[in-house]
Enzyme design. Sequence first.
Site, PDB file in Angstrom:
ATOM      1  N   CYS A 168       0.800  -1.229   0.000  1.00 56.36           N
ATOM      2  CA  CYS A 168       0.000   0.000   0.000  1.00 56.36           C
ATOM      3  C   CYS A 168       0.833   1.279   0.000  1.00 56.36           C
ATOM      4  O   CYS A 168       0.284   2.363  -0.192  1.00 56.36           O
ATOM      5  CB  CYS A 168      -0.935   0.005   1.204  1.00 56.36           C
ATOM      6  SG  CYS A 168      -2.143  -1.347   1.208  1.00 56.36           S
ATOM      7  N   HIS A 247      11.975   0.948   6.218  1.00 56.90           N
ATOM      8  CA  HIS A 247      11.716  -0.460   5.886  1.00 56.90           C
ATOM      9  C   HIS A 247      12.186  -1.351   7.036  1.00 56.90           C
ATOM     10  O   HIS A 247      13.355  -1.359   7.397  1.00 56.90           O
ATOM     11  CB  HIS A 247      12.471  -0.834   4.602  1.00 56.90           C
ATOM     12  CG  HIS A 247      11.894  -2.020   3.893  1.00 56.90           C
ATOM     13  ND1 HIS A 247      11.659  -3.230   4.511  1.00 56.90           N
ATOM     14  CD2 HIS A 247      11.487  -2.174   2.601  1.00 56.90           C
ATOM     15  CE1 HIS A 247      11.149  -4.070   3.641  1.00 56.90           C
ATOM     16  NE2 HIS A 247      11.036  -3.463   2.473  1.00 56.90           N
ATOM     17  N   HIS A 344      -2.092  20.193   6.399  1.00 52.61           N
ATOM     18  CA  HIS A 344      -3.021  19.124   6.004  1.00 52.61           C
ATOM     19  C   HIS A 344      -2.341  17.759   6.168  1.00 52.61           C
ATOM     20  O   HIS A 344      -1.152  17.605   5.892  1.00 52.61           O
ATOM     21  CB  HIS A 344      -3.466  19.307   4.551  1.00 52.61           C
ATOM     22  CG  HIS A 344      -3.974  20.692   4.253  1.00 52.61           C
ATOM     23  ND1 HIS A 344      -5.216  21.134   4.630  1.00 52.61           N
ATOM     24  CD2 HIS A 344      -3.368  21.733   3.616  1.00 52.61           C
ATOM     25  CE1 HIS A 344      -5.379  22.392   4.235  1.00 52.61           C
ATOM     26  NE2 HIS A 344      -4.268  22.775   3.615  1.00 52.61           N
ATOM     27  N   HIS A 348      -3.048   7.334   4.895  1.00 54.46           N
ATOM     28  CA  HIS A 348      -3.440   6.109   4.199  1.00 54.46           C
ATOM     29  C   HIS A 348      -4.693   5.500   4.828  1.00 54.46           C
ATOM     30  O   HIS A 348      -4.777   5.344   6.043  1.00 54.46           O
ATOM     31  CB  HIS A 348      -2.288   5.110   4.256  1.00 54.46           C
ATOM     32  CG  HIS A 348      -2.655   3.725   3.815  1.00 54.46           C
ATOM     33  ND1 HIS A 348      -3.230   3.467   2.592  1.00 54.46           N
ATOM     34  CD2 HIS A 348      -2.539   2.519   4.451  1.00 54.46           C
ATOM     35  CE1 HIS A 348      -3.444   2.162   2.482  1.00 54.46           C
ATOM     36  NE2 HIS A 348      -3.037   1.579   3.598  1.00 54.46           N
ATOM     37  N   HIS A 377     -14.753   5.673   3.830  1.00 58.51           N
ATOM     38  CA  HIS A 377     -16.194   5.423   3.767  1.00 58.51           C
ATOM     39  C   HIS A 377     -16.684   5.344   2.326  1.00 58.51           C
ATOM     40  O   HIS A 377     -17.470   4.452   1.981  1.00 58.51           O
ATOM     41  CB  HIS A 377     -16.934   6.547   4.503  1.00 58.51           C
ATOM     42  CG  HIS A 377     -18.420   6.393   4.512  1.00 58.51           C
ATOM     43  ND1 HIS A 377     -19.242   7.006   3.583  1.00 58.51           N
ATOM     44  CD2 HIS A 377     -19.241   5.675   5.314  1.00 58.51           C
ATOM     45  CE1 HIS A 377     -20.501   6.687   3.835  1.00 58.51           C
ATOM     46  NE2 HIS A 377     -20.533   5.883   4.867  1.00 58.51           N
ATOM     47  N   ASN A 381     -10.383   0.956   1.110  1.00 64.90           N
ATOM     48  CA  ASN A 381      -8.920   0.942   1.035  1.00 64.90           C
ATOM     49  C   ASN A 381      -8.526   0.549  -0.382  1.00 64.90           C
ATOM     50  O   ASN A 381      -8.594  -0.621  -0.748  1.00 64.90           O
ATOM     51  CB  ASN A 381      -8.352  -0.042   2.062  1.00 64.90           C
ATOM     52  CG  ASN A 381      -6.833  -0.114   2.030  1.00 64.90           C
ATOM     53  OD1 ASN A 381      -6.186   0.511   1.199  1.00 64.90           O
ATOM     54  ND2 ASN A 381      -6.256  -0.889   2.931  1.00 64.90           N
TER      55      ASN A 381
END
EC number: 2.3.1.199
Length: 476
Positions: A168, A247, A344, A348, A377, A381
């Site tokens: 992702c 990572h 802002h 994710h 909503h 995802n």
Amino acid sequence: MDLLLLLFSLLLSYLFFKIWKLIDSKQEKDCYILDYQCHKPSDDRMVSTQFSGEIIYRNQNLGLTEYKFLLKAIVSSGIGEQTYAPRLVFEGREERPSLQDGIIEMEEFYVDSIGKLLERQQISAKEIDILVVNVSMLSSVPSLASRIINHYKMREDVKVFNLTGMGCSASLISIDIVRNIFKSYTDKLALVATSESLSPNWYSGNNRSMILANCLFRSGGCAILLTNKRSLRKKAMFKLKCMVRTHHGAREESYNCCIQSEDEQGRVGFYLGKNLPKAATRAFVDNLKVITPKILPVTELLRFMLKLLIKKIKIRQNPSKGSTNLPPGTPLKAGINFKTGIEHFCIHTGGKAVIDGIGHSLDLTEYDIEPARMTLHRFGNTSASSLWYVLSYMEAKKRLKSGDRVFMISFGAGFKCNSCVWEVVRDLTVGESKGNVWNHCIDNYPPKSISNPYLEKFGWIQDEELETFKVPDAFM
């Protein structure tokens, strides 16, 4: 004397020229977003509450125990009933996917998004110098990048990168690739295509840790046009300020917390382990340690250090004050005010718990996390492309003004946490993009309630007993 004066003047001019050249070359290495286009699948792929029930009931490997688990999961997921699924699910073929299903799903995405993006900017595909494509769970030959080149008839010298398996957080990895190329090559246009293929990866078994992915992941994608061309700087929307990639693949616990694998019956699925929140928190903390000094003012960093020093002195004097009574797994607050350097927060949409956890850690308000919550909503995802739906929401709500900074935070399998900060180059508050994916429904958001109707429709399952339970005729 005149000769010395002339030599001094020449030396001074040369020095000024080198300084100007250095500043000018640095500017040419900057990375700008010229435009971007999120994909809105057709309405015939919209997953309603009723259809969700049909998908679950036709899975012969599930029983009452799994039904109760899935009901609880989807009710608390934060996902509405206007998200999108791949076509084979609507055709009832999720247990028998083909390679072609995944390719067709991706074709629908890139033909729509890339086509609209190039048309809106009046740019020919042959003008693209760099192409980066990231789709984690579909690997085809030729690659998806080659299919895009073939479809749009791009130049034979286009620099191509095709990423798979990056999870992702892959879209920021793609941006980082472009950023690094821009350091060596000037006056270039880059196209990033980010999506996920769900068609071949719909899990039809009964392993709870693997079937959870069916509740969270939905179809989507985004095409992003980037440049370091000086002539296009004023047309750009965002400028990349910094990026940090973390990572934790060397840690076994982090590496195994979300992984594609087979269940006991040999069915392939995406495993989401119970230790995922812990792994995400570790990666997030390590990422913040690196990026925070890059994005916050010195005054806030000094205030935080002073506060931390005072706290340590108090703990030494009274060790009992250093203990916390928080339950295990509760995210701790960072203790630093990120709003001193950021306007802002683009989070994710990994799930309600992810959004709430980051919101709590960074001490954000409901206003700050509204874009991520509403994106989850409305679109679910959408994996690596989810950040761009969140950004689109901010743009559609006319929040983005010149000079504002947007903090993007993403997580991915591996385990990875990638983040970056964009600066808004010009006001994006006056209907900037006619192609904004939220334009058709932005006036309805945020709704009074984002609770989904699953509990209302299927709540009766909670009262059923294993011995007497029977699947309703409506789903047979």
